[in-house]
Motif scaffolding. Structure first.
Motif, PDB file in Angstrom:
ATOM      1  N   PHE A  79       0.831  -1.200   0.000  1.00  8.47           N
ATOM      2  CA  PHE A  79       0.000   0.000   0.000  1.00  8.47           C
ATOM      3  C   PHE A  79       0.871   1.256   0.000  1.00  8.47           C
ATOM      4  N   LEU A  80       0.298   2.327  -0.528  1.00  7.50           N
ATOM      5  CA  LEU A  80       0.896   3.649  -0.385  1.00  7.50           C
ATOM      6  C   LEU A  80      -0.228   4.586   0.041  1.00  7.50           C
ATOM      7  N   GLN A  81      -0.206   4.957   1.300  1.00  8.82           N
ATOM      8  CA  GLN A  81      -1.185   5.904   1.820  1.00  8.82           C
ATOM      9  C   GLN A  81      -0.631   7.305   1.616  1.00  8.82           C
ATOM     10  N   MET A  82      -1.416   8.147   0.957  1.00 11.66           N
ATOM     11  CA  MET A  82      -0.958   9.495   0.616  1.00 11.66           C
ATOM     12  C   MET A  82      -1.896  10.513   1.238  1.00 11.66           C
ATOM     13  N   TYR A  83      -1.320  11.391   2.044  1.00 13.16           N
ATOM     14  CA  TYR A  83      -2.064  12.477   2.680  1.00 13.16           C
ATOM     15  C   TYR A  83      -1.544  13.824   2.183  1.00 13.16           C
ATOM     16  N   SER A  84      -2.335  14.864   2.433  1.00  8.43           N
ATOM     17  CA  SER A  84      -1.929  16.239   2.102  1.00  8.43           C
ATOM     18  C   SER A  84      -1.377  16.330   0.690  1.00  8.43           C
ATOM     19  N   LEU A  85      -2.105  15.781  -0.227  1.00  3.22           N
ATOM     20  CA  LEU A  85      -1.633  15.732  -1.608  1.00  3.22           C
ATOM     21  C   LEU A  85      -1.513  17.113  -2.217  1.00  3.22           C
ATOM     22  N   LYS A  86      -0.499  17.260  -3.067  1.00  6.61           N
ATOM     23  CA  LYS A  86      -0.198  18.528  -3.726  1.00  6.61           C
ATOM     24  C   LYS A  86      -0.273  18.335  -5.239  1.00  6.61           C
ATOM     25  N   PRO A  87      -0.485  19.394  -5.990  1.00  3.95           N
ATOM     26  CA  PRO A  87      -0.507  19.261  -7.452  1.00  3.95           C
ATOM     27  C   PRO A  87       0.763  18.609  -8.000  1.00  3.95           C
ATOM     28  N   GLU A  88       1.889  18.864  -7.367  1.00  2.16           N
ATOM     29  CA  GLU A  88       3.148  18.275  -7.842  1.00  2.16           C
ATOM     30  C   GLU A  88       3.253  16.776  -7.572  1.00  2.16           C
ATOM     31  N   ASP A  89       2.308  16.211  -6.859  1.00  8.07           N
ATOM     32  CA  ASP A  89       2.248  14.759  -6.692  1.00  8.07           C
ATOM     33  C   ASP A  89       1.577  14.074  -7.877  1.00  8.07           C
ATOM     34  N   THR A  90       1.022  14.860  -8.776  1.00 11.46           N
ATOM     35  CA  THR A  90       0.370  14.298  -9.959  1.00 11.46           C
ATOM     36  C   THR A  90       1.370  13.506 -10.788  1.00 11.46           C
ATOM     37  N   ALA A  91       1.039  12.251 -11.060  1.00 18.01           N
ATOM     38  CA  ALA A  91       1.947  11.356 -11.787  1.00 18.01           C
ATOM     39  C   ALA A  91       1.264  10.006 -11.972  1.00 18.01           C
ATOM     40  N   VAL A  92       1.900   9.165 -12.756  1.00 15.79           N
ATOM     41  CA  VAL A  92       1.534   7.753 -12.786  1.00 15.79           C
ATOM     42  C   VAL A  92       2.397   7.054 -11.747  1.00 15.79           C
ATOM     43  N   TYR A  93       1.758   6.309 -10.874  1.00 15.80           N
ATOM     44  CA  TYR A  93       2.453   5.624  -9.789  1.00 15.80           C
ATOM     45  C   TYR A  93       2.575   4.135 -10.123  1.00 15.80           C
ATOM     46  N   TYR A  94       3.789   3.625  -9.904  1.00 17.50           N
ATOM     47  CA  TYR A  94       4.096   2.237 -10.244  1.00 17.50           C
ATOM     48  C   TYR A  94       4.596   1.480  -9.023  1.00 17.50           C
ATOM     49  N   CYS A  95       4.179   0.256  -8.938  1.00 19.25           N
ATOM     50  CA  CYS A  95       4.684  -0.663  -7.926  1.00 19.25           C
ATOM     51  C   CYS A  95       5.869  -1.426  -8.512  1.00 19.25           C
ATOM     52  N   HIS A  96       6.873  -1.719  -7.681  1.00 16.31           N
ATOM     53  CA  HIS A  96       8.079  -2.383  -8.175  1.00 16.31           C
ATOM     54  C   HIS A  96       8.545  -3.470  -7.220  1.00 16.31           C
ATOM     55  N   ASP A  97       8.825  -4.630  -7.798  1.00 20.38           N
ATOM     56  CA  ASP A  97       9.438  -5.744  -7.077  1.00 20.38           C
ATOM     57  C   ASP A  97      10.899  -5.787  -7.481  1.00 20.38           C
ATOM     58  N   ALA A  98      11.774  -5.334  -6.602  1.00 19.41           N
ATOM     59  CA  ALA A  98      13.193  -5.235  -6.941  1.00 19.41           C
ATOM     60  C   ALA A  98      13.840  -6.597  -7.152  1.00 19.41           C
ATOM     61  N   SER A  99      13.341  -7.632  -6.496  1.00 19.40           N
ATOM     62  CA  SER A  99      13.991  -8.945  -6.585  1.00 19.40           C
ATOM     63  C   SER A  99      13.852  -9.554  -7.981  1.00 19.40           C
ATOM     64  N   THR A 100      12.808  -9.185  -8.709  1.00 23.57           N
ATOM     65  CA  THR A 100      12.598  -9.692 -10.068  1.00 23.57           C
ATOM     66  C   THR A 100      12.569  -8.562 -11.094  1.00 23.57           C
ATOM     67  N   ASN A 101      12.753  -7.337 -10.634  1.00 22.37           N
ATOM     68  CA  ASN A 101      12.639  -6.152 -11.497  1.00 22.37           C
ATOM     69  C   ASN A 101      11.315  -6.147 -12.254  1.00 22.37           C
ATOM     70  N   SER A 102      10.251  -6.419 -11.538  1.00 19.88           N
ATOM     71  CA  SER A 102       8.904  -6.443 -12.135  1.00 19.88           C
ATOM     72  C   SER A 102       8.181  -5.149 -11.810  1.00 19.88           C
ATOM     73  N   TRP A 103       7.400  -4.688 -12.795  1.00 22.83           N
ATOM     74  CA  TRP A 103       6.632  -3.447 -12.659  1.00 22.83           C
ATOM     75  C   TRP A 103       5.164  -3.714 -12.922  1.00 22.83           C
ATOM     76  N   GLY A 104       4.331  -2.952 -12.250  1.00 22.90           N
ATOM     77  CA  GLY A 104       2.924  -2.979 -12.568  1.00 22.90           C
ATOM     78  C   GLY A 104       2.626  -2.069 -13.748  1.00 22.90           C
ATOM     79  N   GLN A 105       1.352  -1.973 -14.087  1.00 24.00           N
ATOM     80  CA  GLN A 105       0.954  -1.169 -15.244  1.00 24.00           C
ATOM     81  C   GLN A 105       0.821   0.310 -14.903  1.00 24.00           C
TER      82      GLN A 105
END
Length: 113
Positions: A79-105
Motif C-alpha cells: 500500500f501507499l497511503q498518501m495524505y496532504s496531496l499537492k498538485p506536484e504529486d500528480t503522476a503515474v504511480y508504479y509498484c516495483h518488485d526489486a527482486s525480479t525487477n517487475s513493474w505494474g501497469q
C-alpha cells in the motif's frame, strides 16, 4: 513470473488523500523489498517510497511526513497511503518488485482543484 496490479488512483483535490494498492502474484512476498515509483511526462521515473525486510521504510524527501508505505503479507499487497496531496504529486504511480525487477501497469494520480 510476478504480476503486479496497482489500483486506487484517481482525481483528488489539493490537501486530499488517496490509498494506492499493489496486488502481487508469486511466492516470497513477505521477504521481498517493495517500492513505489512515480513518473510524469518527459521525466525519469523517481523513487517515492520503499519497504525492506524488517519493515524498514525509506521515503523521498518530497513525500516524507505525508506518504506511508506498508504491506499486508497475508494478502500479498503493498500500500501507499498518501495524505496532504499537492498538485506536484500528480503522476503515474508504479509498484516495483526489486527482486525480479517487475513493474505494474501504473495507476494515475491527479491532484487538481
Amino acid at each position: 513470473q510476478v504480476q503486479l496490479v496497482e489500483s486506487g488512483g484517481g482525481l483528488v483535490q489539493p490537501g486530499g488523500s488517496l490509498r494506492l494498492s499493489c496486488a502481487a502474484s508469486g511466492s516470497g512476498f513477505s521477504y521481498k523489498p517493495w517500492a513505489w515509483y512515480r513518473q510524469t511526462p518527459g521525466k525519469q521515473r523517481e523513487l517515492v517510497a520503499r519497504i525492506l525486510s524488517g519493515d524498514i521504510t525509506n521515503y523521498a524527501d518530497s513525500v516524507k511526513g505525508r506518504f506511508t508505505i506498508s504491506r499486508d503479507n497475508a494478502k500479498n499487497t503493498v500500500f501507499l497511503q498518501m495524505y496532504s496531496l499537492k498538485p506536484e504529486d500528480t503522476a503515474v504511480y508504479y509498484c516495483h518488485d526489486a527482486s525480479t525487477n517487475s513493474w505494474g501497469q501504473g495507476t494515475q494520480v491527479t491532484v487538481s482543484s
